[in-house]
Design a protein around this motif. Structure first.
Motif, PDB file in Angstrom:
ATOM      1  N   SER A 149       0.840  -1.205   0.000  1.00 25.37           N
ATOM      2  CA  SER A 149       0.000   0.000   0.000  1.00 25.37           C
ATOM      3  C   SER A 149       0.879   1.261   0.000  1.00 25.37           C
ATOM      4  O   SER A 149       0.554   2.256  -0.662  1.00 25.37           O
ATOM      5  N   ILE A 150       1.994   1.199   0.701  1.00 23.40           N
ATOM      6  CA  ILE A 150       2.893   2.370   0.725  1.00 23.40           C
ATOM      7  C   ILE A 150       3.522   2.583  -0.649  1.00 23.40           C
ATOM      8  O   ILE A 150       3.600   3.707  -1.158  1.00 23.40           O
ATOM      9  N   MET A 151       3.949   1.464  -1.270  1.00 22.64           N
ATOM     10  CA  MET A 151       4.555   1.565  -2.609  1.00 22.64           C
ATOM     11  C   MET A 151       3.535   2.134  -3.600  1.00 22.64           C
ATOM     12  O   MET A 151       3.869   2.939  -4.465  1.00 22.64           O
ATOM     13  N   ASP A 152       2.301   1.685  -3.458  1.00 23.04           N
ATOM     14  CA  ASP A 152       1.251   2.115  -4.365  1.00 23.04           C
ATOM     15  C   ASP A 152       1.025   3.635  -4.248  1.00 23.04           C
ATOM     16  O   ASP A 152       0.958   4.344  -5.247  1.00 23.04           O
ATOM     17  N   ARG A 153       0.988   4.115  -3.010  1.00 25.89           N
ATOM     18  CA  ARG A 153       0.777   5.556  -2.788  1.00 25.89           C
ATOM     19  C   ARG A 153       1.956   6.358  -3.354  1.00 25.89           C
ATOM     20  O   ARG A 153       1.787   7.392  -3.982  1.00 25.89           O
ATOM     21  N   LYS A 161       3.897   5.465  -5.834  1.00 24.94           N
ATOM     22  CA  LYS A 161       3.836   5.470  -7.314  1.00 24.94           C
ATOM     23  C   LYS A 161       2.817   6.489  -7.810  1.00 24.94           C
ATOM     24  O   LYS A 161       2.997   7.121  -8.840  1.00 24.94           O
ATOM     25  N   LYS A 162       1.714   6.616  -7.042  1.00 25.42           N
ATOM     26  CA  LYS A 162       0.665   7.544  -7.485  1.00 25.42           C
ATOM     27  C   LYS A 162       1.084   8.998  -7.309  1.00 25.42           C
ATOM     28  O   LYS A 162       0.667   9.861  -8.068  1.00 25.42           O
ATOM     29  N   THR A 163       1.897   9.280  -6.286  1.00 24.92           N
ATOM     30  CA  THR A 163       2.165  10.692  -5.969  1.00 24.92           C
ATOM     31  C   THR A 163       3.568  11.170  -6.343  1.00 24.92           C
ATOM     32  O   THR A 163       3.819  12.371  -6.351  1.00 24.92           O
ATOM     33  N   GLN A 164       4.495  10.232  -6.616  1.00 22.71           N
ATOM     34  CA  GLN A 164       5.888  10.650  -6.860  1.00 22.71           C
ATOM     35  C   GLN A 164       6.368  10.225  -8.254  1.00 22.71           C
ATOM     36  O   GLN A 164       5.971   9.164  -8.737  1.00 22.71           O
ATOM     37  N   PRO A 165       7.236  11.024  -8.876  1.00 17.83           N
ATOM     38  CA  PRO A 165       7.705  10.712 -10.243  1.00 17.83           C
ATOM     39  C   PRO A 165       8.812   9.669 -10.222  1.00 17.83           C
ATOM     40  O   PRO A 165       9.971   9.957 -10.535  1.00 17.83           O
ATOM     41  N   LEU A 166       8.461   8.431  -9.841  1.00 10.46           N
ATOM     42  CA  LEU A 166       9.491   7.419  -9.598  1.00 10.46           C
ATOM     43  C   LEU A 166      10.188   6.942 -10.873  1.00 10.46           C
ATOM     44  O   LEU A 166      11.280   6.393 -10.817  1.00 10.46           O
ATOM     45  N   GLY A 215      14.686  12.415  -4.902  1.00 11.72           N
ATOM     46  CA  GLY A 215      13.578  12.474  -3.946  1.00 11.72           C
ATOM     47  C   GLY A 215      13.205  13.926  -3.687  1.00 11.72           C
ATOM     48  O   GLY A 215      13.387  14.794  -4.546  1.00 11.72           O
ATOM     49  N   CYS A 216      12.692  14.186  -2.504  1.00 12.67           N
ATOM     50  CA  CYS A 216      12.300  15.560  -2.185  1.00 12.67           C
ATOM     51  C   CYS A 216      13.551  16.427  -2.071  1.00 12.67           C
ATOM     52  O   CYS A 216      14.532  16.042  -1.445  1.00 12.67           O
ATOM     53  N   ALA A 249      16.899  20.075 -16.307  1.00  7.29           N
ATOM     54  CA  ALA A 249      16.243  19.761 -15.029  1.00  7.29           C
ATOM     55  C   ALA A 249      14.895  20.461 -14.946  1.00  7.29           C
ATOM     56  O   ALA A 249      14.753  21.593 -15.409  1.00  7.29           O
ATOM     57  N   ALA A 250      13.909  19.767 -14.354  1.00  2.34           N
ATOM     58  CA  ALA A 250      12.575  20.363 -14.274  1.00  2.34           C
ATOM     59  C   ALA A 250      11.926  20.058 -12.930  1.00  2.34           C
ATOM     60  O   ALA A 250      12.159  18.995 -12.349  1.00  2.34           O
ATOM     61  N   VAL A 251      11.080  20.998 -12.478  1.00  3.77           N
ATOM     62  CA  VAL A 251      10.239  20.720 -11.316  1.00  3.77           C
ATOM     63  C   VAL A 251       9.188  19.725 -11.776  1.00  3.77           C
ATOM     64  O   VAL A 251       8.504  19.953 -12.779  1.00  3.77           O
ATOM     65  N   SER A 252       9.074  18.616 -11.078  1.00  2.64           N
ATOM     66  CA  SER A 252       8.160  17.563 -11.517  1.00  2.64           C
ATOM     67  C   SER A 252       6.718  18.078 -11.551  1.00  2.64           C
ATOM     68  O   SER A 252       6.291  18.803 -10.646  1.00  2.64           O
ATOM     69  N   VAL A 253       6.000  17.664 -12.563  1.00  2.00           N
ATOM     70  CA  VAL A 253       4.590  18.054 -12.613  1.00  2.00           C
ATOM     71  C   VAL A 253       3.751  17.129 -11.722  1.00  2.00           C
ATOM     72  O   VAL A 253       2.625  17.446 -11.371  1.00  2.00           O
ATOM     73  N   LYS A 254       4.351  16.012 -11.337  1.00  2.00           N
ATOM     74  CA  LYS A 254       3.605  15.067 -10.491  1.00  2.00           C
ATOM     75  C   LYS A 254       3.743  15.435  -9.009  1.00  2.00           C
ATOM     76  O   LYS A 254       2.781  15.357  -8.256  1.00  2.00           O
ATOM     77  N   HIS A 255       4.937  15.791  -8.597  1.00  2.00           N
ATOM     78  CA  HIS A 255       5.179  16.191  -7.205  1.00  2.00           C
ATOM     79  C   HIS A 255       6.167  17.344  -7.224  1.00  2.00           C
ATOM     80  O   HIS A 255       7.341  17.178  -7.576  1.00  2.00           O
ATOM     81  N   ALA A 256       5.696  18.511  -6.815  1.00  2.00           N
ATOM     82  CA  ALA A 256       6.484  19.740  -7.001  1.00  2.00           C
ATOM     83  C   ALA A 256       7.744  19.804  -6.149  1.00  2.00           C
ATOM     84  O   ALA A 256       8.616  20.634  -6.391  1.00  2.00           O
TER      85      ALA A 256
END
Ligand SMILES: NC(=O)C1=CN([C@@H]2O[C@H](COP(=O)(O)OP(=O)(O)OC[C@H]3O[C@@H](n4cnc5c(N)ncnc54)[C@H](OP(=O)(O)O)[C@@H]3O)[C@@H](O)[C@H]2O)C=CC1
Ligand SMILES: C=C(O[C@H]1[C@H](O)[C@@H](CO)O[C@H](OP(=O)(O)OP(=O)(O)OC[C@H]2O[C@@H](n3ccc(=O)[nH]c3=O)[C@H](O)[C@@H]2O)[C@@H]1NC(C)=O)C(=O)O
Length: 337
Positions: free
Chosen positions: A241-245, A247-252, A258-259, A286-293
């Motif tokens: 469940s942690i991995m799933d969250r 994947k949904k919120t971070q540009p892995l 990372g942050c 380099a870019a600010v991720s559109v998935k997680h800023a």
């Protein structure tokens, strides 16, 4: 600023290191593939001790020759200069693990968090599920007390194995203070020239904190950790469940570290950066991720300088908009933020 060591001195140290058992050493070794950002120039000297004894011998040699060095773990939280660095001590060879009781392990600094989580699932041990999906090494994670929402690695530690040029010693948990992205070690036996009280060594992973400087470098060589007996299925489901969250919120799927910033107390850094309208902002590759800023991604052969420039621009914009000065979580080698 110290003078750069001469090539002759490096040649001499290289030869001496070659004479120490259980050490890998390379000259002019590219570091980019050792980082999750896939960025960085060469290390004039790359050293990977494969045992704690080798680590101590190597630290002695570096100290005697006044060679400053950077510590590299999994390379997941670091920006390395495009121009490279003089000397890197890679801890990934210290990758042992041994069971010392039910749910108790002694683990080397170079052991990966990924393997630690996998081992906990296999043995139905609970405690480190929240570290699932976090890259990097146990040593690097402890140095900055890495973690997620519900757990930080410091919660699992019962002892730290600390190394310097004088040897190693086990420090009990009571002598270590863990905080948000911070590890403060109280070590009365360490002869620090930097610390006036000579009783406390700070290993705060904070912006501008470079107490780990030449000749007083303190290295986490390993740790004892404690996990609780649970059931494999329960641990596995929690990890998934942690991995799933994540994947949904971070540009892995994209190279990153990372942050980039620590979360200020008031509002998460990612939220501030998004509210400032900076998602997608680019400097070079380099870019600010559109998935997680709060992630900067290496979109297209980014250089360290692109990332540094982008970090500076993001900090400026967030400060202009919200009067909050973001503090980098990411560490640097050979560049400054
Ligand atoms: N929550 C998440 O999703 C993410 C978390 N992270 C965390 O960042 C951590 C970084 O670990 P890792 O990739 O191994 O580290 P890195 O190789 O990225 O090293 C980063 C810094 O950590 C310090 N360090 C590393 N190993 C040691 C050690 N054995 N002893 C003392 N200091 C050390 C050094 O700091 P210095 O130069 O100051 O001595 C180094 O510059 C990861 O474990 C990870 O948990 C990273 C990405 C994403
Ligand atoms: C990635 C890292 O650690 C991560 C760790 O993986 C996650 C999950 O546990 O929690 C922290 O992220 P985070 O605080 O950004 O967690 P998230 O849940 O993604 O976001 C927090 C809040 O900000 C908001 N948010 C986030 C990103 C964004 O672009 N926009 C936005 O509005 C989210 O909606 C949420 O309300 C750690 N980051 C820090 C700086 O503490 C790292 O250290 O490198």
């Amino acid at each position: 600023m110290n003078k750069r060591p001469s090539r002759q001195l490096f040649e001499k140290i290289y030869t001496q290191l070659k004479g120490i058992p259980d050490i890998w050493v390379k000259r002019d070794s590219n570091l980019s593939s050792l980082t999750t950002f896939k960025i960085g120039g060469d290390a004039r000297l790359w050293i990977a001790p494969l045992s704690v004894d080798a680590l101590v011998s190597c630290l002695g040699l570096l100290k005697d020759n006044e060679i400053d060095f950077h510590i590299l773990g999994g390379g997941s939280n670091v920006i390395i200069s495009d121009h490279g660095v003089d000397c890197v001590l890679d801890t990934r060879g210290l990758a042992w693990i041994k069971s010392i009781g039910e749910g108790q392990y002694e683990v080397g600094a170079g052991f990966s968090l990924k393997r630690l989580v996998a081992l906990s699932v296999k043995n139905g041990l609970s405690g480190c599920e929240g570290l699932a999906g976090i890259p990097g090494s146990v040593g690097g994670a402890i140095a900055m007390n890495a973690g997620g929402k519900n757990v930080a690695i410091g919660d699992l530690v019962t002892h730290l194995l600390i190394a310097d040029s004088g040897g190693t010693r086990w420090i009990p948990r009571e002598k270590v203070q863990f905080g948000y992205r911070k590890c403060v070690i109280e070590d009365r036996s360490f002869n620090s020239t930097l610390n006036t009280q000579n009783s406390k060594l700070l290993m705060e992973r904070s912006f501008n904190s470079t107490l780990n400087t030449q000749n007083s470098k303190l290295i986490i060589a390993g740790a004892r950790i404690s996990l609780q007996k649970s059931r494999e299925r329960i641990v596995r489901d929690y990890v998934l469940s942690i991995m799933d969250r994540r994947k949904k919120t971070q540009p892995l799927g994209k190279p990153s570290a990372g942050c980039i910033f620590k979360n200020p107390r008031s509002t998460p850094a990612g939220k501030l950066i998004e509210m400032a309208g900076l998602k997608g902002m680019q400097c070079g590759g380099a870019a600010v991720s559109v998935k997680h800023a709060n992630f900067i991604v290496n979109l297209d052969r980014a250089r360290a300088q692109d990332v540094v420039d982008l970090i500076k621009r993001v900090r400026e914009k967030v400060f202009e908009n919200f009067n909050v000065l973001l503090e980098p979580e990411v560490k640097t080698m050979g560049v400054s933020l």
